[in-house]
Design a protein around this motif. Structure first.
Motif, short mmCIF file in Angstrom:
data_model
loop_
_atom_site.label_atom_id
_atom_site.label_comp_id
_atom_site.label_asym_id
_atom_site.label_seq_id
_atom_site.Cartn_x
_atom_site.Cartn_y
_atom_site.Cartn_z
N VAL A 190 0.84 -1.20 0.00
CA VAL A 190 0.00 0.00 0.00
C VAL A 190 0.88 1.25 0.00
CG1 VAL A 190 -1.65 1.34 1.36
CG2 VAL A 190 -1.99 -1.12 1.05
N LEU A 191 1.90 1.26 0.85
CA LEU A 191 2.78 2.42 0.95
C LEU A 191 3.55 2.66 -0.34
CD1 LEU A 191 4.09 1.85 4.58
CD2 LEU A 191 2.42 3.55 3.82
N ILE A 192 4.01 1.59 -0.97
CA ILE A 192 4.71 1.71 -2.26
C ILE A 192 3.75 2.25 -3.31
CG2 ILE A 192 5.80 0.40 -4.13
CD1 ILE A 192 7.02 -1.40 -1.90
N GLY A 193 2.52 1.78 -3.27
CA GLY A 193 1.50 2.27 -4.20
C GLY A 193 1.19 3.74 -4.01
N GLN A 194 1.42 4.24 -2.82
CA GLN A 194 1.20 5.65 -2.54
C GLN A 194 2.40 6.51 -2.97
OE1 GLN A 194 0.34 5.71 1.65
NE2 GLN A 194 -1.78 5.03 1.36
#
Length: 92
Positions: free
Chosen positions: A20-24
């Motif tokens: 999720v964080l990488i996607g952000q």
């Protein structure tokens, strides 16, 4: 600093959080710092647990325990067989 052991479920949760964080748009350094592991640990976890769901991880752990139990049973039976063979041949 003491090493912390994570359960398989915790590892899968942290990997999903990292996704999720990488996607952000966060960098790998920011992501690993936020989930509390090193980059090396992250990539090792990704390699071993990357595609697992929590139910699959639980089933894998059950199968590993069953496999261990069966290996012990085979080892015990092999020892019994060897002892009986020696007794039958009159070595005792």
């Amino acid at each position: 600093m003491a090493k912390q052991r994570y359960t398989t479920e915790e590892i899968i949760h942290k990997l999903r959080e990292a996704d999720v964080l990488i996607g952000q748009g966060q960098t790998m350094g920011q992501v690993t710092k936020q989930i509390g592991v090193t980059e090396q640990t992250y990539f090792r976890w990704r390699k071993s647990h990357g595609g697992l769901r929590i139910d699959q991880a639980k089933r894998l752990r059950e199968l590993e325990a069953e496999n261990s139990r069966l290996k012990r049973a085979v080892a015990d039976l092999t020892i019994d067989k060897i002892i009986l063979k020696e007794v039958a041949e009159g070595k005792f």
